[in-house]
Scaffold this motif. Structure first.
Motif, PDB file in Angstrom:
ATOM      1  N   LYS A  37       6.756   0.813   7.815  1.00  0.00           N
ATOM      2  CA  LYS A  37       6.593   1.488   6.513  1.00  0.00           C
ATOM      3  C   LYS A  37       6.083   0.551   5.435  1.00  0.00           C
ATOM      4  O   LYS A  37       5.553   0.999   4.424  1.00  0.00           O
ATOM      5  CB  LYS A  37       7.928   2.091   6.060  1.00  0.00           C
ATOM      6  CG  LYS A  37       8.306   3.351   6.806  1.00  0.00           C
ATOM      7  CD  LYS A  37       9.701   3.814   6.409  1.00  0.00           C
ATOM      8  CE  LYS A  37      10.190   4.907   7.372  1.00  0.00           C
ATOM      9  NZ  LYS A  37      11.623   5.174   7.199  1.00  0.00           N
ATOM     10  N   MET A  38       6.279  -0.747   5.637  1.00  0.00           N
ATOM     11  CA  MET A  38       5.791  -1.675   4.619  1.00  0.00           C
ATOM     12  C   MET A  38       4.272  -1.777   4.616  1.00  0.00           C
ATOM     13  O   MET A  38       3.681  -2.197   3.637  1.00  0.00           O
ATOM     14  CB  MET A  38       6.422  -3.057   4.814  1.00  0.00           C
ATOM     15  CG  MET A  38       7.919  -3.046   4.534  1.00  0.00           C
ATOM     16  SD  MET A  38       8.544  -4.676   4.117  1.00  0.00           S
ATOM     17  CE  MET A  38       8.374  -5.514   5.671  1.00  0.00           C
ATOM     18  N   GLU A  61       9.135  -9.051   1.644  1.00  0.00           N
ATOM     19  CA  GLU A  61       8.314  -7.856   1.433  1.00  0.00           C
ATOM     20  C   GLU A  61       7.019  -7.868   2.250  1.00  0.00           C
ATOM     21  O   GLU A  61       6.268  -6.899   2.236  1.00  0.00           O
ATOM     22  CB  GLU A  61       7.992  -7.695  -0.062  1.00  0.00           C
ATOM     23  CG  GLU A  61       9.155  -7.152  -0.883  1.00  0.00           C
ATOM     24  CD  GLU A  61       9.407  -5.659  -0.646  1.00  0.00           C
ATOM     25  OE1 GLU A  61       8.449  -4.903  -0.544  1.00  0.00           O
ATOM     26  OE2 GLU A  61      10.591  -5.270  -0.550  1.00  0.00           O
ATOM     27  N   PRO A 100       9.366   7.097  -0.907  1.00  0.00           N
ATOM     28  CA  PRO A 100       8.865   6.291   0.207  1.00  0.00           C
ATOM     29  C   PRO A 100       8.701   4.819  -0.184  1.00  0.00           C
ATOM     30  O   PRO A 100       8.757   4.469  -1.360  1.00  0.00           O
ATOM     31  CB  PRO A 100       7.515   6.923   0.507  1.00  0.00           C
ATOM     32  CG  PRO A 100       7.099   7.591  -0.751  1.00  0.00           C
ATOM     33  CD  PRO A 100       8.371   8.009  -1.456  1.00  0.00           C
ATOM     34  N   TYR A 101       8.524   3.978   0.808  1.00  0.00           N
ATOM     35  CA  TYR A 101       8.245   2.558   0.550  1.00  0.00           C
ATOM     36  C   TYR A 101       6.992   2.433  -0.303  1.00  0.00           C
ATOM     37  O   TYR A 101       6.963   1.687  -1.257  1.00  0.00           O
ATOM     38  CB  TYR A 101       7.994   1.813   1.874  1.00  0.00           C
ATOM     39  CG  TYR A 101       9.234   1.381   2.617  1.00  0.00           C
ATOM     40  CD1 TYR A 101      10.109   2.313   3.152  1.00  0.00           C
ATOM     41  CD2 TYR A 101       9.518   0.035   2.795  1.00  0.00           C
ATOM     42  CE1 TYR A 101      11.232   1.916   3.842  1.00  0.00           C
ATOM     43  CE2 TYR A 101      10.635  -0.376   3.501  1.00  0.00           C
ATOM     44  CZ  TYR A 101      11.499   0.568   4.022  1.00  0.00           C
ATOM     45  OH  TYR A 101      12.604   0.165   4.710  1.00  0.00           O
ATOM     46  N   LYS A 102       5.961   3.143   0.107  1.00  0.00           N
ATOM     47  CA  LYS A 102       4.710   3.064  -0.631  1.00  0.00           C
ATOM     48  C   LYS A 102       4.360   4.441  -1.154  1.00  0.00           C
ATOM     49  O   LYS A 102       4.293   5.394  -0.390  1.00  0.00           O
ATOM     50  CB  LYS A 102       3.570   2.600   0.282  1.00  0.00           C
ATOM     51  CG  LYS A 102       3.657   1.142   0.687  1.00  0.00           C
ATOM     52  CD  LYS A 102       2.520   0.771   1.617  1.00  0.00           C
ATOM     53  CE  LYS A 102       2.782   1.041   3.050  1.00  0.00           C
ATOM     54  NZ  LYS A 102       2.304   2.156   3.713  1.00  0.00           N
ATOM     55  N   TYR A 129       1.512   6.465  -2.318  1.00  0.00           N
ATOM     56  CA  TYR A 129       0.066   6.559  -2.438  1.00  0.00           C
ATOM     57  C   TYR A 129      -0.272   7.856  -3.139  1.00  0.00           C
ATOM     58  O   TYR A 129       0.118   8.930  -2.687  1.00  0.00           O
ATOM     59  CB  TYR A 129      -0.608   6.572  -1.066  1.00  0.00           C
ATOM     60  CG  TYR A 129      -0.831   5.209  -0.466  1.00  0.00           C
ATOM     61  CD1 TYR A 129      -1.814   4.365  -0.973  1.00  0.00           C
ATOM     62  CD2 TYR A 129      -0.080   4.764   0.604  1.00  0.00           C
ATOM     63  CE1 TYR A 129      -2.031   3.112  -0.426  1.00  0.00           C
ATOM     64  CE2 TYR A 129      -0.296   3.509   1.164  1.00  0.00           C
ATOM     65  CZ  TYR A 129      -1.269   2.696   0.645  1.00  0.00           C
ATOM     66  OH  TYR A 129      -1.480   1.465   1.192  1.00  0.00           O
ATOM     67  N   GLU A 176       4.237   8.582   4.888  1.00  0.00           N
ATOM     68  CA  GLU A 176       5.186   7.726   5.593  1.00  0.00           C
ATOM     69  C   GLU A 176       5.905   8.476   6.723  1.00  0.00           C
ATOM     70  O   GLU A 176       6.207   7.911   7.767  1.00  0.00           O
ATOM     71  CB  GLU A 176       6.198   7.233   4.568  1.00  0.00           C
ATOM     72  CG  GLU A 176       6.831   5.931   4.891  1.00  0.00           C
ATOM     73  CD  GLU A 176       7.356   5.283   3.622  1.00  0.00           C
ATOM     74  OE1 GLU A 176       6.561   4.671   2.892  1.00  0.00           O
ATOM     75  OE2 GLU A 176       8.555   5.401   3.349  1.00  0.00           O
ATOM     76  N   PRO A 207      -6.447   5.075  -4.864  1.00  0.00           N
ATOM     77  CA  PRO A 207      -5.365   4.497  -5.648  1.00  0.00           C
ATOM     78  C   PRO A 207      -4.699   3.354  -4.887  1.00  0.00           C
ATOM     79  O   PRO A 207      -4.583   3.417  -3.661  1.00  0.00           O
ATOM     80  CB  PRO A 207      -4.385   5.664  -5.814  1.00  0.00           C
ATOM     81  CG  PRO A 207      -5.158   6.898  -5.545  1.00  0.00           C
ATOM     82  CD  PRO A 207      -6.212   6.497  -4.570  1.00  0.00           C
ATOM     83  N   CYS A 209      13.268  -3.601   0.509  1.00  0.00           N
ATOM     84  CA  CYS A 209      13.712  -4.795   1.245  1.00  0.00           C
ATOM     85  C   CYS A 209      14.167  -5.877   0.264  1.00  0.00           C
ATOM     86  O   CYS A 209      15.180  -6.541   0.492  1.00  0.00           O
ATOM     87  CB  CYS A 209      12.590  -5.319   2.134  1.00  0.00           C
ATOM     88  SG  CYS A 209      12.076  -4.141   3.400  1.00  0.00           S
TER      89      CYS A 209
END
Lengths: 460, 460
Positions: B80-81, A382, A7-9, A11, B14, A84, A92
């Motif tokens: 998603k960012m 970003e 994923p983009y992030k 977690y 996400e 976290p 991107c």
């Protein structure tokens, strides 16, 4: 973009917040030289240090035995409010650069204080409270550390006095106001509240102050009360220890997706963020388990690692602290007035210095206009407006990703994005207006700085 | 604190970012009255609106049929960012208040723009790009909307001109700088770049400008070019639609843990954040599936819902926009000069107005010193420095939680925390210095405002 890849992030869940910090000091084969008492030139004892710092922090500072040190439940509960922190896959940015490199960044600006400083602030405030102290003191320059500590002290119910460099307090009234909102007493330094302040004011009426002077005031205020101690936001080993939560989370998040970095990049001022980011990865490198390319990035205006000396020096410019063995430009070194990119400290964390000296990492310096160029590009691509400090790491990450574009290498790059630039818009304005200049110290400036390094037998 | 109960922060993954927005317009049994063309006093046609706004936004604005509207993949990729945004269980606040209430807040300040505005900015920028436009214009007062739109336009490669109220541009140079860093052209309004601006400057040399004037300039600039449109950050139905992503995520996150709110609280300026937060919950209430207590909170200084009239009025003070049926204080109403808490709009979203008029929600107004008192308490306890706007919701959530303490009720309270206060430290300074005053408009001020409501048959 398909849904089932990284994923983009990333977690981690709350239960995955590290339960232990990683103590690089314990894993290093050659330990760094100890702090010296400037009067006796002998290693500082724990008792000497405990007159200034919280006892538990001193014990952590001197712990060279335990690789893992438990994070108390109370600190983990605070961490849960903002950790976290996200590990972001910079899809991107990769696309914009057209690089085959895979870029990740660990974003520590995701809390109100806006930077990684909170990781140690909460720990130090907790230990102060646990020790039964009523108050702590500190100094702040740009204000990131003062802000973080204000938050932590508000949470634990500790009084806090922040000595803020006068010129900074005047230039950044909003930073001061955030600290006040969190209940901190902010004193413009030099002030008439301490002997040290009064002396400086008498000698230099109208001075804008300096970090060295603010440290002197904060230390004096702390040691003149039994229920008060002084806390510091970088450089020291226990601060690097607390910041290792960054590296521990990064490692856990990457392992969760079966990814391992080829390269880890961080900005280096006092060195605590960089030391914390690399900690568990570097531990494995020392144990021969990986061969990661670690890169510390510093401003060309204040190049302690790349152009400094590895000697004993004072941690402050007022020459009242213990002596640390570190890469330093001399405790009297001052970056050029037009330097706007932060990371102005004359020395470097003893741990980071030792790792560099022992060849476990490399260091590069970058000029500030190139740093802000990368910062602005990153912001637009970003979506995060980075702190100037953090942008040093962005610059080198981008450069390395562009090298991969040339060579076709699919390197995995991890860098630390330590904070946001909300309170640095004056510097961005300089860049946007085209008035920002670079300044690389010439040999004469360096010699001037080196002349302030103490002339003691250890430095022969 | 045990590890297996509801976490401090509930992060959806996400893949759980909503794939559709929720269109309250489609579910309402009694639709709100349409916009009127001020010249003809007839409902605005889609074609009329498309001369000013992006076509797809106009279609969304007028869609009263589809409850769910697909979020394009490109917008979801941007989401998603920074999304899903965290839903936070305010354990620390509950403990500090000693309340049996269970408090949750949905935090929308977790992106560089610092507020929920980005949710609609990215959608509007995407649709503008898709339509083949080269540029968009907008106005901004405090700067949250301009900042968000700058980010979105940088991402999609659209030129953006922001007309920023001159006095605000001078008082908030850092806000302006953020927008410039994202590549926006920021013009202090009134300016000599438009007919409207030149006219005002000639009539009132030295004026500090107004939102009404900035809107006039932005609209003029947009309609005089084929490849440009005007975009707006609140009030309109399509903005509320985009903001429904807040409510959709909140609902999904709460359902994941088997929780349902008894009460939902949000601040109300133009109404888009509040409308978006409540959207799917309100939809169920309209369908008789829940009986949630919805509370819109507005400043006592600008009490459109609690003291305004439900009539047709202009959306701007320059009287150039279509007429909207809404609760309004009159398009000429200006909050007192000492009002620092934001939410200064004279009217209210037609959707929110209709829901209020039809009895589906209630509204309360709060004084700004009480708002900042809650803001500071929240900052110290929960670690997030809230925007003054968002703090209106905090104030009422705290008051409701304290009522639960008295009655022993274990209500589940959800409130919207729309943004951070990083750029509002001047207002915090007033509060910290004790110089902040409350100002409740007297009957004469209200009458003065009401006198600017258009005298048309529909308002008889």
């Amino acid at each position: 973009m398909s849904e089932n890849k990284i994923p983009y992030k990333i977690y981690l869940s709350e239960t995955e917040i590290p339960k232990q910090w990683y103590n690089l000091n314990a894993v290093m084969k050659i330990k760094h030289d100890p702090f010296l008492n400037p009067a006796t030139l002998k290693p500082c004892t724990a008792d000497e240090l405990k007159e200034v710092f919280c006892s538990e922090c001193v014990d952590q500072e001197l712990n060279r035995k335990d690789v893992y040190i438990d994070i108390p439940e109370e600190i983990r509960d605070f961490y849960k409010m903002y950790r976290p922190s996200p590990l972001v896959r910079a899809y991107c940015l990769e696309k914009a650069l057209g690089t085959p490199a895979k870029i990740y960044y660990k974003f520590e600006g995701n809390n109100t204080s806006g930077s990684h400083k909170l990781n140690s602030a909460v720990a130090q405030a907790y230990y102060a409270k646990k020790q039964g102290l009523k108050s702590v003191t500190t100094e702040t320059g740009a204000g990131q550390w003062g802000t973080a500590l204000s938050m932590a002290c508000a949470y634990f119910g500790l009084d806090l006095t922040v000595y803020m460099v006068k010129v900074s307090s005047e230039q950044k009234p909003h930073r001061r106001e955030v600290m006040r909102t969190y209940g901190a007493k902010v004193v413009a330094s030099p002030s008439d509240t301490t002997e040290a302040g009064r002396k400086i004011l008498k000698e230099f009426p109208g001075t804008g102050g300096s970090l060295g002077c603010a440290i002197s005031e904060a230390v004096e205020k702390a040691v003149t009360s039994d229920s008060c101690r002084y806390v510091l936001g970088s450089v020291l080993d226990h601060v690097v220890l607390h910041q290792s939560v960054i590296g521990m989370e990064s490692k856990a998040a990457m392992e969760k997706y079966g990814v391992s970095p080829d390269m880890i990049i961080g900005c280096c001022g006092g060195g605590s963020n960089f030391g914390g980011l690399i900690a568990p990865f570097m531990g494995e490198k020392i144990q021969g388990k990986n061969n990661i390319d670690f890169i510390g990035v510093e401003p060309a205006s204040c190049p302690s690692l790349t152009r400094g000396r590895y000697v004993y020096d004072f941690c402050d410019s007022a020459k009242i602290t213990p002596l640390a063995k570190m890469y330093t430009l001399g405790c009297g070194f001052m970056p050029a007035a037009n330097h706007a990119g932060g990371l102005r400290y004359h020395g470097m964390s003893p741990i980071v210095s030792a790792l560099y000296n022992q060849g476990y990492m490399r260091a590069v310096s970058v000029e500030q206009t190139k740093v802000f160029e990368a910062a602005e590009m990153f912001a637009r691509i970003e979506g995060i407006l980075p702190a100037p400090e953090s942008s040093h790491a962005i610059r080198v990450a981008v450069d390395e990703a562009l090298k991969c574009k040339e060579t076709g290498e699919e390197k995995t790059i991890l860098f630390g994005l330590t904070g946001t630039g909300y309170f640095d818009m004056s510097a961005y304005k300089q860049y946007n207006d085209g008035t920002m200049k670079d300044s690389i110290p010439d040999e004469a400036s360096l010699a001037q700085g080196f002349s302030t390094i103490p002339d003691i037998p250890q430095n022969k």
